[in-house]
Design an enzyme around this catalytic site. Structure first.
Site, short mmCIF file in Angstrom:
data_model
loop_
_atom_site.label_atom_id
_atom_site.label_comp_id
_atom_site.label_asym_id
_atom_site.label_seq_id
_atom_site.Cartn_x
_atom_site.Cartn_y
_atom_site.Cartn_z
N GLY A 44 0.87 -1.18 0.00
CA GLY A 44 0.00 0.00 0.00
C GLY A 44 0.90 1.23 0.00
O GLY A 44 0.59 2.25 0.60
N SER A 46 1.94 3.23 -2.43
CA SER A 46 1.86 4.25 -3.47
C SER A 46 1.02 5.45 -3.05
O SER A 46 0.92 6.43 -3.78
CB SER A 46 1.30 3.67 -4.78
OG SER A 46 -0.03 3.21 -4.57
N SER A 47 0.41 5.39 -1.87
CA SER A 47 -0.37 6.55 -1.42
C SER A 47 -0.49 6.54 0.09
O SER A 47 -0.14 5.58 0.77
CB SER A 47 -1.76 6.54 -2.05
OG SER A 47 -2.52 5.48 -1.51
N GLY A 48 -1.04 7.61 0.61
CA GLY A 48 -1.37 7.70 2.03
C GLY A 48 -0.21 7.45 2.97
O GLY A 48 0.91 7.92 2.75
N ARG A 69 -1.34 -2.15 -6.12
CA ARG A 69 -1.97 -2.78 -7.27
C ARG A 69 -1.69 -2.02 -8.56
O ARG A 69 -1.30 -2.60 -9.57
CB ARG A 69 -3.48 -2.87 -7.06
CG ARG A 69 -3.95 -4.08 -6.29
CD ARG A 69 -5.44 -4.05 -6.07
NE ARG A 69 -5.84 -2.89 -5.29
CZ ARG A 69 -7.11 -2.58 -5.04
NH1 ARG A 69 -8.09 -3.31 -5.53
NH2 ARG A 69 -7.41 -1.51 -4.31
N ASP A 95 -1.55 -7.68 -6.45
CA ASP A 95 -2.71 -7.61 -5.57
C ASP A 95 -2.41 -8.55 -4.39
O ASP A 95 -2.16 -9.73 -4.59
CB ASP A 95 -3.97 -8.07 -6.33
CG ASP A 95 -5.25 -7.83 -5.54
OD1 ASP A 95 -5.23 -7.96 -4.30
OD2 ASP A 95 -6.28 -7.52 -6.16
N SER A 174 -2.41 -1.50 11.78
CA SER A 174 -3.77 -1.77 12.21
C SER A 174 -4.52 -0.44 12.17
O SER A 174 -4.36 0.34 11.26
CB SER A 174 -3.77 -2.40 13.59
OG SER A 174 -5.10 -2.66 14.02
N TYR A 188 -14.52 -4.28 8.93
CA TYR A 188 -13.21 -3.66 9.04
C TYR A 188 -12.57 -3.97 10.39
O TYR A 188 -11.41 -4.38 10.46
CB TYR A 188 -13.32 -2.14 8.84
CG TYR A 188 -11.99 -1.44 8.81
CD1 TYR A 188 -11.68 -0.43 9.74
CD2 TYR A 188 -11.03 -1.76 7.86
CE1 TYR A 188 -10.46 0.22 9.70
CE2 TYR A 188 -9.80 -1.11 7.82
CZ TYR A 188 -9.53 -0.12 8.74
OH TYR A 188 -8.32 0.53 8.71
N LYS A 192 -9.14 -6.04 11.32
CA LYS A 192 -8.05 -5.41 12.06
C LYS A 192 -7.80 -6.06 13.42
O LYS A 192 -6.66 -6.17 13.87
CB LYS A 192 -8.31 -3.91 12.21
CG LYS A 192 -8.21 -3.13 10.90
CD LYS A 192 -6.85 -3.28 10.23
CE LYS A 192 -6.64 -2.29 9.10
NZ LYS A 192 -5.31 -2.40 8.48
#
Lengths: 327, 329
Positions: A44, A46-48, A69, A95, A174, A188, A192
């Site tokens: 994950g 590529s962002s945030g 992805r 993925d 988390s 969700y 987590k």
């Protein structure tokens, strides 16, 4: 005068005894996990939060790989980091739900020293309204995806640790929703909470291999992911969780990296998070004797505070339903 | 002399009384009683072990019982067992909880469920680096996704029925002490059981207005065919660690579980160590019982200390136990 001394002693002796006992008891003993010159693999990424982690790790001299992805966003991320830091990060498109693709990506990237399982999807909705497909999506990505990554990264990680003698780390992103489940978060929070069970057991299994497990518990963070989620949120969830993000991605990333380098098992990101972490310490391992002291001293009051929060949340839910009935 | 003594006593008792009073006001969801007699109780994994024991007891208490499991012949045996013990004829549903559509069809064909007990579970303990991803997936699919399937299928009719009758309904999830603390060998199993807690906390928020109460049951190792299967595969370290808490019989667990469900408790421990574990892991869970809340607030600090002692002990066991050779990579 004598009485005062006696009182002081009576108060301090148990406190000191507790501190001494904890200094002896806490496990696993903290270690420093260096990242400079070592391979940090961020999913994950590529962002945030993941992108912020990648950038900060690159600045600290780590060799960074990011997995996501979308190839286009990976490119953008790589360019962005190069512009900001001059460092070239490796990108891998896969993925996380696809165990084979994950294995291939990790093989291509080479042995990982710090694996950051940061990817995550979140679609808040009442369970009776939510599609099982969405529930499955969150469980597959957030939980199974993490299993896939760990399985694939472990063998070469262990070999590297043996060869270099330096501790490695598996860090799992988390959420505060992984410490308490609230309205709208059945799937969700399930995914987590699961990560914690995984992490506690995993730390037992990997301690002898000099690999440390870390869990990070950010609050709502300003990211594209949050913006997506926010649009879908039930009203009640907003009333309970507040309607604005608590932190910036960069701040979460900094706290996360500091915690990973200190081999902390539980990494809260802000003050409320620290209180939540004390309240939900459960039977998690605790390597820091100071944090253990705080946990033991404040456990009772944090439980009481938690009960007050639940009282408030149930009131909010009650009132909302009453309003709905009247309108 | 007597008056200053009684004054001191009052001073000592006062904070406890004040706490009790505060908790009486605060506890949510508000306490309730879930009747079983004449109501429809569905238990998954109901053909053996704890599930069968629950079905038998519930039938003896006058509930209409349905048992759900994969294997038709074991279900028929279970139905016989229940009939012989109680004279009650349980309905049987043969379906794999992993099959969302199958579960939906099966449950929709039944009468509305008043008490849903998601008790199915599989457990294969092994170090994650040695375990196949298929086994991991198996546990997550059965224990977690299976529970989602059951709840989704039963909820609409359950809500409607609770509304029509005005009598509270219940969704009970069979967790495990491994759903309160993850230990060596239990990455997948603990993951699936921890997940149930997140599910339960959020679900309780969502269904409280529908007069439905969520209950989590946390048994220790229980003498069941399932445990016998699990023990064949358990790593040595896990055995040493699991010995920290005593085992129980399926019928004992069933009785405690049903009592907890009837009292609409959110968490149901099954033995003394379990009660301590529940206090230690109370977290931010809701707590409808004033008495349990009182114990949690007063006992939390000591339980955290005890928990740290356990971890100290476990890490010692791990470092003392020679690791069996990993298979070739």
């Amino acid at each position: 005068m004598g009485y005062l001394l006696l009182l002081l002693l009576l108060f301090f002796v148990p406190f000191l005894a507790l501190a001494a006992a904890l200094a002896f008891l806490v496990r696993p003993h903290p270690v420093h996990v260096p990242i400079k010159g070592r391979h940090v693999f961020i999913t994950g990424g590529s962002s945030g939060i993941g992108l912020a982690l990648a950038r900060q790790a690159a600045v600290e001299g780590a060799r960074v790989s990011i997995l996501a992805r979308g190839a286009a966003r990976l490119q953008e991320a790589r360019d962005g980091i190069r512009l900001a830091t001059g460092v070239e990060v490796a990108t891998f498109s896969a993925d996380v739900r696809d165990a084979d693709a994950v294995a291939k990506a990790l093989e291509a990237s080479g042995p990982v020293d710090v694996l950051v399982c940061n990817h995550g999807v979140f679609s808040p909705q009442e369970l009776d309204k939510q599609d099982l497909e969405e529930v499955r999506f969150m469980v597959e990505v957030n939980l199974m995806g993490t299993f896939h990554l760990i399985k694939a990264a472990l063998p070469p990680m262990k070999r590297n640790v043996k060869a270099t003698g330096l501790p490695a780390s598996i860090a799992i992103m988390s959420s505060q929703a992984g410490q308490v489940g609230i309205y709208g978060y059945t799937a969700y929070s399930a995914s987590k909470f699961a990560l914690r069970g995984l992490a506690e057991a995993l730390q037992h299994e990997l301690i002898s291999d000099n690999i440390r497990v870390s869990m990070i518990f950010p609050p709502d963070t300003e990211t594209p992911g949050y913006a997506e989620e926010h649009r879908r949120r039930p009203d009640v969830t907003n009333l309970i969780a507040g309607s604005s993000p608590g932190m910036k991605a960069d701040d979460v990333a900094k706290t996360a990296l500091d915690g990973i380098k200190s081999s902390r098992f539980i990494i809260p990101c802000n003050f409320e998070g620290s209180m939540l972490s004390i309240a939900t310490a459960g039977l998690s391992p605790q390597g820091s004797y100071f944090t253990a002291l705080v946990e033991v001293l404040f456990a009772g009051s944090m439980r009481f505070l938690g009960l007050i929060f639940q009282w408030n949340w149930f009131r909010i839910i009650e009132r909302w339903h009453a309003r709905m009935k009247n309108s | 002399m007597a008056s200053s003594f009684s004054f001191l006593l009052l001073l000592f008792v006062f904070p406890f009384a004040a706490l009790l009073l505060a908790l009486a006001v605060l506890v949510r969801p508000r306490p309730a009683r879930i009747p079983l007699k004449g109501r429809h109780l569905l238990v998954s994994g109901g053909s053996s072990g704890i599930g069968l024991a629950i079905a038998r007891r519930a039938a003896a208490e006058g509930a209409r019982v349905s048992i759900l499991a994969r294997d038709r012949s074991r279900l028929d045996e279970a139905r016989e067992t229940i009939r012989l013990a109680t004279g009650v004829d349980a309905s049987v549903i043969a379906v794999d909880v992993r099959d969302a559509e199958g579960v939906a069809r099966a449950i929709e064909a039944l009468d509305p469920v008043d008490v849903l007990i998601c008790n199915q579970g599989v457990f294969v303990p092994q170090e994650l680096d040695l375990q196949s991803l298929d086994e991991v997936r198996f546990m997550v699919d059965v224990n977690l996704m299976g529970t989602f399937h059951l709840i989704k299928a039963a909820l609409p009719a359950m809500k409607k029925r609770a509304r029509e009758t005005g009598i509270p309904a219940s969704i009970a999830l069979m967790s495990s002490q491994a759903g309160q603390v993850g230990v060596y060998g239990y990455t997948a199993y603990s993951a699936s059981k921890f997940a149930l807690r997140g599910l339960a906390e959020a679900l309780q928020h969502e269904v409280v207005a529908d007069n439905i109460h969520v209950t989590l049951i946390f048994p220790p190792d229980t003498e069941t065919p399932g445990l016998a299967e699990e023990l064949k595969r358990r790593p040595e370290v896990t055995n040493k660690i699991a010995a920290s808490t005593g085992g129980m019989k399926a019928d004992e667990v069933a009785q405690i579980a049903l009592n907890g469900i009837k009292s609409a408790l959110f968490v149901v421990p099954c033995n003394f160590e379990g009660a301590m574990l529940c206090i230690a892991t109370a977290g931010l869970s809701p707590q409808p019982s004033i008495f349990m809340a009182f114990r949690e607030v007063l006992g939390a600090s000591l339980m955290r200390l005890v928990g740290l002692c356990f971890q100290w002990n476990w890490f010692g066991v791990i470092s003392d136990t020679p690791r069996r050779a990993c298979r070739a990579e």
